[in-house]
Enzyme design. Structure first.
Site, PDB file in Angstrom:
ATOM      1  N   ASP A   4       4.041   6.023   5.817  1.00  0.00           N
ATOM      2  CA  ASP A   4       3.524   5.254   5.503  1.00  0.00           C
ATOM      3  C   ASP A   4       3.280   4.650   7.169  1.00  0.00           C
ATOM      4  O   ASP A   4       4.173   3.577   8.123  1.00  0.00           O
ATOM      5  CB  ASP A   4       4.237   4.056   4.602  1.00  0.00           C
ATOM      6  CG  ASP A   4       4.171   2.525   4.786  1.00  0.00           C
ATOM      7  OD1 ASP A   4       3.092   2.465   5.081  1.00  0.00           O
ATOM      8  OD2 ASP A   4       4.413   2.072   4.185  1.00  0.00           O
ATOM      9  N   HIS A   9       3.329   1.516  -3.219  1.00  0.00           N
ATOM     10  CA  HIS A   9       2.319   2.450  -2.544  1.00  0.00           C
ATOM     11  C   HIS A   9       2.283   3.804  -3.453  1.00  0.00           C
ATOM     12  O   HIS A   9       3.308   4.237  -4.150  1.00  0.00           O
ATOM     13  CB  HIS A   9       3.243   3.323  -1.490  1.00  0.00           C
ATOM     14  CG  HIS A   9       2.877   2.129  -0.026  1.00  0.00           C
ATOM     15  ND1 HIS A   9       2.160   2.460   0.824  1.00  0.00           N
ATOM     16  CD2 HIS A   9       3.652   0.890  -0.148  1.00  0.00           C
ATOM     17  CE1 HIS A   9       2.679   1.291   2.149  1.00  0.00           C
ATOM     18  NE2 HIS A   9       3.809   0.547   1.309  1.00  0.00           N
TER      19      HIS A   9
END
Length: 303
Positions: free
Chosen positions: A187, A272
């Site tokens: 990320d 996510h």
């Protein structure tokens, strides 16, 4: 259907079946509460089982029970496929800490070495909020036999600097381990307001052509319909590994759609989506080389 076309389609089908799937997944605030939620854990286990190697981020577990709990669920009584886990120490500044973890199928890959990168360059100290926990994998069944995975979960406001600093990590590890093939993933918060368009020119990982980005700026790796940001990324360097990527295999895995979840149910798992790509198997790579050589010999005979 012609024989060459049929052979090509068969080769592509076999390649997809034998390829090594490598994934990256930020499981938001993955701690005791989420670990005790059976429905959420069922989804997480399903996602992990799709992958041969998966990086998990944002593990917040003071009791260090995430890996043991996942191993119990993944392995169970199975003897056909067993998983293992490499997890970092708790990383972060002050009291806020997270861990990186790699879960992998033991019959496909082994861990050669791991290393907690120390962010101590002169004049550039403590750039990373969570320094990379680097793992060097050996993979005898893929075209590329070993590769280093460098994970990163940036602090959003420092994303530009942290992504840029991965080049220093690469230079250090290339010299330290004499490794050639690298995967940077995680990320990166590499989109929307955290990395605006004008900032890309100051990020060496983007401007240096030897680094190949598999997840484009236009992708959306977020679960919320109200956001559209390419936060999660995969970047490769090393000619061998770049050449070993299965064409069109890099993608976002929409687990909400795959498992029929509402947005609310998906957000209980994470905000996510995982990102992923595949590496060609050694067998398919060898067959392609033989096929290419055979075609060259045929053309030579015709001329």
């Amino acid at each position: 259907m012609s024989q060459p076309l049929a052979a090509l389609l068969l080769l592509l089908a076999v390649n997809g079946a034998l390829a090594l799937r490598i994934c990256s997944f930020n499981i938001r605030s993955f701690g005791e509460t989420k670990r005790e939620n059976q429905k959420v854990m069922d989804v997480i286990v399903k996602v992990i089982k799709r992958c041969d190697i998966i990086l998990l981020m944002e593990i917040k577990d003071n009791a260090n029970q995430i890996c043991p709990s996942l191993m119990e669920r993944l392995n169970g009584n199975s003897r056909a496929t067993t998983y293992n886990c490499e997890i970092s120490s708790r990383l972060g500044r002050k009291t806020y800490k997270e861990q990186y973890a790699f879960i992998y199928k033991e019959k496909l890959v082994t861990v050669k070495q791991n290393y907690h990168y120390h962010d101590v360059q002169d004049g550039d100290t403590d750039v990373f909020s969570r320094e990379p926990f680097v793992v060097w994998f050996q993979s005898p069944q893929t075209a590329v036999k070993d590769f280093v995975i460098v994970p990163l979960h940036t602090t959003p406001e420092a994303s530009v600097k942290e992504i840029d600093e991965l080049v220093d990590v690469y230079e250090y590890l290339k010299e330290h381990w004499k490794a050639k093939n690298f995967i940077f993933m995680g990320d990166f918060n590499a989109g929307c307001s955290y990395v605006p368009k004008k900032a890309w020119s100051s990020i060496r990982l983007r401007t240096d052509s030897k680094f190949v980005w598999l997840i484009g700026d236009q992708e959306d790796t977020t679960v919320r319909t109200s956001t559209n940001c390419a936060y999660d990324r995969i970047v490769l360097t090393g000619q061998e590994i770049v050449n070993s990527v299965v064409p069109k295999s890099s993608s976002i895995f929409d687990f909400q759609k795959a498992y029929g979840l509402t947005e609310e149910e998906a957000l209980e798992v994470s905000d996510h989506f995982p990102v992923e790509f595949k590496l060609q198997s050694a067998k398919v790579s060898t067959n392609r080389k033989r096929s290419s050589s055979s075609k060259k010999r045929t053309r030579a005979r015709r001329t």
